[in-house]
Design a protein around this motif. Structure first.
Motif, short mmCIF file in Angstrom:
data_model
loop_
_atom_site.label_atom_id
_atom_site.label_comp_id
_atom_site.label_asym_id
_atom_site.label_seq_id
_atom_site.Cartn_x
_atom_site.Cartn_y
_atom_site.Cartn_z
N ASP A 1 0.85 -1.19 0.00
CA ASP A 1 0.00 0.00 0.00
C ASP A 1 0.88 1.24 0.00
O ASP A 1 1.84 1.34 0.77
CB ASP A 1 -0.90 0.01 1.24
CG ASP A 1 -1.96 -1.09 1.19
OD1 ASP A 1 -2.31 -1.51 0.07
OD2 ASP A 1 -2.42 -1.52 2.26
N ALA A 2 0.57 2.18 -0.87
CA ALA A 2 1.35 3.42 -0.97
C ALA A 2 0.50 4.45 -1.71
O ALA A 2 -0.42 4.10 -2.44
CB ALA A 2 2.65 3.17 -1.73
N PRO A 3 0.81 5.75 -1.53
CA PRO A 3 0.06 6.77 -2.25
C PRO A 3 0.21 6.68 -3.77
O PRO A 3 -0.70 7.06 -4.51
CB PRO A 3 0.66 8.08 -1.72
CG PRO A 3 1.23 7.73 -0.39
CD PRO A 3 1.72 6.32 -0.53
N TYR A 4 1.38 6.19 -4.22
CA TYR A 4 1.61 5.99 -5.65
C TYR A 4 2.01 4.52 -5.86
O TYR A 4 2.91 4.02 -5.18
CB TYR A 4 2.74 6.88 -6.16
CG TYR A 4 2.37 8.33 -6.32
CD1 TYR A 4 2.02 8.86 -7.56
CD2 TYR A 4 2.39 9.19 -5.22
CE1 TYR A 4 1.69 10.20 -7.71
CE2 TYR A 4 2.06 10.53 -5.35
CZ TYR A 4 1.71 11.03 -6.60
OH TYR A 4 1.38 12.36 -6.74
N VAL A 5 1.34 3.87 -6.80
CA VAL A 5 1.71 2.50 -7.16
C VAL A 5 1.99 2.47 -8.66
O VAL A 5 1.15 2.89 -9.47
CB VAL A 5 0.60 1.49 -6.81
CG1 VAL A 5 0.99 0.09 -7.30
CG2 VAL A 5 0.35 1.47 -5.31
N VAL A 6 3.19 1.99 -9.01
CA VAL A 6 3.62 1.92 -10.41
C VAL A 6 3.64 0.46 -10.85
O VAL A 6 4.28 -0.38 -10.21
CB VAL A 6 5.02 2.53 -10.59
CG1 VAL A 6 5.47 2.42 -12.04
CG2 VAL A 6 5.04 3.99 -10.13
N LEU A 7 2.94 0.17 -11.94
CA LEU A 7 2.92 -1.17 -12.52
C LEU A 7 3.55 -1.10 -13.90
O LEU A 7 3.20 -0.23 -14.71
CB LEU A 7 1.49 -1.70 -12.60
CG LEU A 7 0.83 -1.95 -11.24
CD1 LEU A 7 -0.67 -2.08 -11.38
CD2 LEU A 7 1.40 -3.22 -10.61
N THR A 8 4.46 -2.02 -14.19
CA THR A 8 5.27 -1.89 -15.39
C THR A 8 5.01 -2.96 -16.44
O THR A 8 5.75 -3.06 -17.42
CB THR A 8 6.77 -1.89 -15.04
OG1 THR A 8 7.11 -3.18 -14.51
CG2 THR A 8 7.10 -0.80 -14.04
N SER A 9 3.95 -3.76 -16.26
CA SER A 9 3.64 -4.76 -17.29
C SER A 9 2.22 -5.27 -17.13
O SER A 9 1.63 -5.24 -16.05
CB SER A 9 4.60 -5.96 -17.20
OG SER A 9 4.34 -6.70 -16.02
N LYS A 10 1.69 -5.74 -18.24
CA LYS A 10 0.38 -6.41 -18.26
C LYS A 10 0.42 -7.65 -17.35
O LYS A 10 -0.54 -7.92 -16.61
CB LYS A 10 0.06 -6.80 -19.70
CG LYS A 10 -1.22 -7.58 -19.91
CD LYS A 10 -1.43 -7.79 -21.41
CE LYS A 10 -2.72 -8.56 -21.69
NZ LYS A 10 -2.56 -10.00 -21.43
N THR A 11 1.53 -8.38 -17.39
CA THR A 11 1.65 -9.58 -16.55
C THR A 11 1.54 -9.24 -15.07
O THR A 11 0.84 -9.91 -14.32
CB THR A 11 3.00 -10.27 -16.82
OG1 THR A 11 3.05 -10.69 -18.19
CG2 THR A 11 3.18 -11.49 -15.92
N GLY A 12 2.22 -8.17 -14.65
CA GLY A 12 2.15 -7.76 -13.26
C GLY A 12 0.74 -7.39 -12.84
O GLY A 12 0.29 -7.74 -11.73
N VAL A 13 0.03 -6.68 -13.70
CA VAL A 13 -1.36 -6.32 -13.40
C VAL A 13 -2.20 -7.57 -13.21
O VAL A 13 -2.96 -7.70 -12.24
CB VAL A 13 -1.94 -5.46 -14.54
CG1 VAL A 13 -3.44 -5.30 -14.38
CG2 VAL A 13 -1.28 -4.09 -14.56
N GLU A 14 -2.08 -8.49 -14.15
CA GLU A 14 -2.91 -9.70 -14.10
C GLU A 14 -2.61 -10.54 -12.85
O GLU A 14 -3.54 -11.06 -12.22
CB GLU A 14 -2.69 -10.52 -15.36
CG GLU A 14 -3.25 -9.84 -16.60
CD GLU A 14 -2.87 -10.52 -17.90
OE1 GLU A 14 -3.49 -10.20 -18.93
OE2 GLU A 14 -1.94 -11.36 -17.89
N LEU A 15 -1.34 -10.65 -12.47
CA LEU A 15 -1.00 -11.42 -11.28
C LEU A 15 -1.52 -10.74 -10.02
O LEU A 15 -2.03 -11.41 -9.11
CB LEU A 15 0.51 -11.61 -11.19
CG LEU A 15 1.11 -12.55 -12.25
CD1 LEU A 15 2.63 -12.53 -12.17
CD2 LEU A 15 0.58 -13.98 -12.07
N ALA A 16 -1.39 -9.42 -9.95
CA ALA A 16 -1.89 -8.70 -8.78
C ALA A 16 -3.41 -8.83 -8.68
O ALA A 16 -3.96 -9.02 -7.59
CB ALA A 16 -1.49 -7.23 -8.86
#
Length: 253
Positions: free
Chosen positions: A52-67
């Motif tokens: 948890d953080a005020p800003y969250v950076v996601l750098t790939s489609k794979t990371g989004v899907e896993l999260a």
């Protein structure tokens, strides 16, 4: 060329062995190429989720899907996606994407965030091969940065068909989508005892890469880069490579 009866150019592609490699093959075929699918990346989830953080950076489609599969939600965080594919996956998960940089790279993320994050906590959630440029740039901008590894990227044990083909002079082009695909290609070639021959074969072909960091990795390895599209996404890369192959073929006539 692809066979004795066709002038269809053979183009090696290194996307992970999921829908991405299938989509890449279909796109290259639609552009008049004979795709050589040689996945150089395998995804190994860590089962971690972003902090948890005020800003969250996601750098790939794979990371989004896993999260998303793990049940993570961004809550009130400012959600930052590195590019359109990542943003699209986040929206498909039901999340609101607050920021996509103009340049779809680690440097582009830093440029988009550096005036916003002084004194802020920024969580970066990505693979184990993420660029140090992002973390260093955000810290230089005054952010407290944490990093969560959502997945590891490994080389499939059967990867390397394209390396053997390059060494034999049987590739017309190759489309590298990350520095790691370059490294894994060369490692696979070395295991087959054809590393130098594969580099020579690539240097007689059209080599496209998805952005400056990948171009640098290739150049440092002795690979001549012919194509770096303005947009760091696979469709732009595939189209640029296909155009360059046509131009080269026309010049030889």
């Amino acid at each position: 060329m692809s066979d004795g009866n066709s002038n269809t150019p053979r183009v090696a592609v290194f996307r992970p062995a999921d829908e991405r490699i299938e989509d890449a093959k279909a796109l290259l075929a639609s552009l008049g190429a004979d795709p050589v699918a040689d996945p150089m990346l395998a995804v190994e989830p860590t089962d971690a989720t972003p902090e948890d953080a005020p800003y969250v950076v996601l750098t790939s489609k794979t990371g989004v899907e896993l999260a998303a599969e793990a049940g993570w939600e961004p809550g009130d965080a400012t959600l930052v996606a590195i590019g359109p594919a990542t943003a699209e996956a986040a929206r498909a998960a039901g999340w609101t994407v607050d920021l996509v940089p103009d340049e779809y790279t680690s440097a582009g993320l830093v440029a988009a965030l550096e005036d916003r994050v002084d004194g802020e906590h920024v969580e970066v959630a990505r693979s184990d091969h993420g660029s140090d440029v992002l973390l260093a740039g955000l810290r230089e901008a005054g952010a407290t940065v944490t990093e969560t590894v959502l997945y590891r990227l490994t080389r499939p044990s059967d990867a390397g068909e394209s390396a053997a083909m390059a060494a034999a002079g049987d590739l017309d082009a190759a489309a590298f989508t990350s520095s790691l695909t370059v490294t894994h290609f060369l490692d696979a070639a070395a295991e087959r005892g054809v590393r130098e021959a594969a580099i020579e074969g690539l240097n007689d072909a059209v080599v496209g890469v998805i952005g400056p960091p990948t171009a640098e990795t290739a150049a440092d390895s002795g690979i001549d880069v012919d194509v770096v599209p303005d947009d760091a996404d696979f469709e732009a890369l595939a189209r640029a490579v296909a155009d360059a192959v046509v131009e080269r073929s026309s010049a030889k006539r």
